[in-house]
Design an enzyme around this catalytic site. Sequence first.
Site, PDB file in Angstrom:
ATOM      1  CD  GLU A 170       6.816  31.743  13.114  1.00 53.63           C
ATOM      2  OE1 GLU A 170       6.285  32.754  13.622  1.00 53.63           O
ATOM      3  OE2 GLU A 170       6.755  30.618  13.642  1.00 53.63           O
ATOM      4  CD  GLU A 230       9.242  28.035  16.301  1.00 53.16           C
ATOM      5  OE1 GLU A 230      10.268  28.663  15.957  1.00 53.16           O
ATOM      6  OE2 GLU A 230       8.214  28.600  16.717  1.00 53.16           O
TER       7      GLU A 230
END
Length: 539
Positions: free
Chosen positions: A205, A322
């Site tokens: 991220e 994810e």
Amino acid sequence: MYCGMGSLLVLVGLGVLVFWAHHNSISAVSQSTGTLLINGTASVAKTDDDYICATLDWWPTDKCDYGTCSWGRATLLTLDLNNTLLLNAVKAFSPLRIRMGGTLQDKVIYETQGDETPCSIFTKNSSEFLGFSQGCLPMARWDELNSFFKQTGAAVTFGLNALYGRIISSDSSVNMPWNSSNAKSLIQYTVNKGYSILGWELGNELSGNGVGARVSAHQYASDIKTLQHLVDDIYAGFEVKPLVLAPGGFFDADWFADFVEQTSKTLQVVTHHIYNLGPGVDDHLIQKILDPSYLDGEVQTFSSLWTLLKNSGTSAVAWVGEAGGAYNSGRNLVTNSFVFSFWYLDQLGMAATSGTKTYCRQTLIGGNYGLLNTETSQPNPDYYSALLWHNLMGSDVLSTSFSGTDKIRGYVHCSKNSPGITLLLINLDGNTTVQVHVSTGNVASNLKQESQTRRTKFAKMSRGSSSDGNIREEYHLTAKEGNIQSQVMLLNGKVLNTDSSGNIPSLDPIHVSNSDPITVAPFSAVFARIPSTNVTACQ
């Protein structure tokens, strides 16, 4: 006598009341019909054979959200790898893809030989980046994890520390190159030990606006080239080399376009994350899950990334790296209960239809969104949903549409390791039973509707044999006592439980005549395998 007569009248009155309540509870469930239209001329997409993937995370015990600490000892550093339930749950997939990573992965240091610095664990520190100190992966623990992966047959992707050796600027940007020395030592150690790794992923991220830190697309592309060179050098002479994956972040069209353009010759997998339901503290999660228009909102992300990759000239494919639905560890009795299978199964179907090759669920265990219960390791409902998908849905995806209520979600694949097709039908309506007709474009059965209790229906439908060409297999998933927030799932009316030895129960179908419709009860999901339906795409 008068007292006795009065008591009799009271009993009669109660009987009438009970009958009235029962009658109205039955009549409250309405009936409707619809048709699942399947275009079987050619597949519209193709997943990896092992499409189902689950994550293991670094979050420690004292990771808490909204006053709740839901991670227990499910961290990569403390998980009991000898737990029989855990072992059997992973073995059942044979193989299960596992992605190791998460928010803290970029703060992990890998222990190296001769390193005199103590290998410390993560500790909470609000003044530090992401609220935790730096943590360390001891090579002894890496050995234990790889022993577990070998024993269970898992196929592992490992998320590397993309912030190693870097400084985060006051505006959260990271402008200097990745220091790959620590990752190199881990990869070299892994090869020297003979451990099998499916892929190495860089960063978590950090793409687009990032979470706490962000790296530009240009710099990230340069870092990926560094990782690819590492993999090529260390795995020189290997017939099959691990995949290189990135960026493991939220889809940002402009950032991803720049990144893909600059990595077209190096990157094999583009990974993105999904938490489209918002924070786990949101009181409206169930309403979102049961809202077809809300669920459809994620289609744009899947299709945009697929289109980007097809038009870029790259050979890279898309993975969901994810996906926990609700961020900050999910929500107890929502993201670990029956109702979440509606979101999860719909995500699996939607992503597969839009070219996603692998879908990694956050988490295998840990937080409030694990496939397994964090404290007991017992399977949550979504575990069985994932295992049924893995067992039944082949890699070829067929074009499908449903004519009828918008509360039915339908997906169709060629069957896995068997002839014919397998359907997935999800009923988001809690008050309507839907009789679904199946059409491959030239035939549709005119079917009678049946009104019966769920358990009686299952008993009556269990007829014929699986070798009969006019028979299909059905797997009806419902919640215990109709409570969609239950953590107990029923398959064809029977509770799914592990036995005293920790064995995963067999997932057995009922056999139904193809001349009958597929009955999708309120708030249920149904897999139906139809061996006799031969379409061109599945031959």
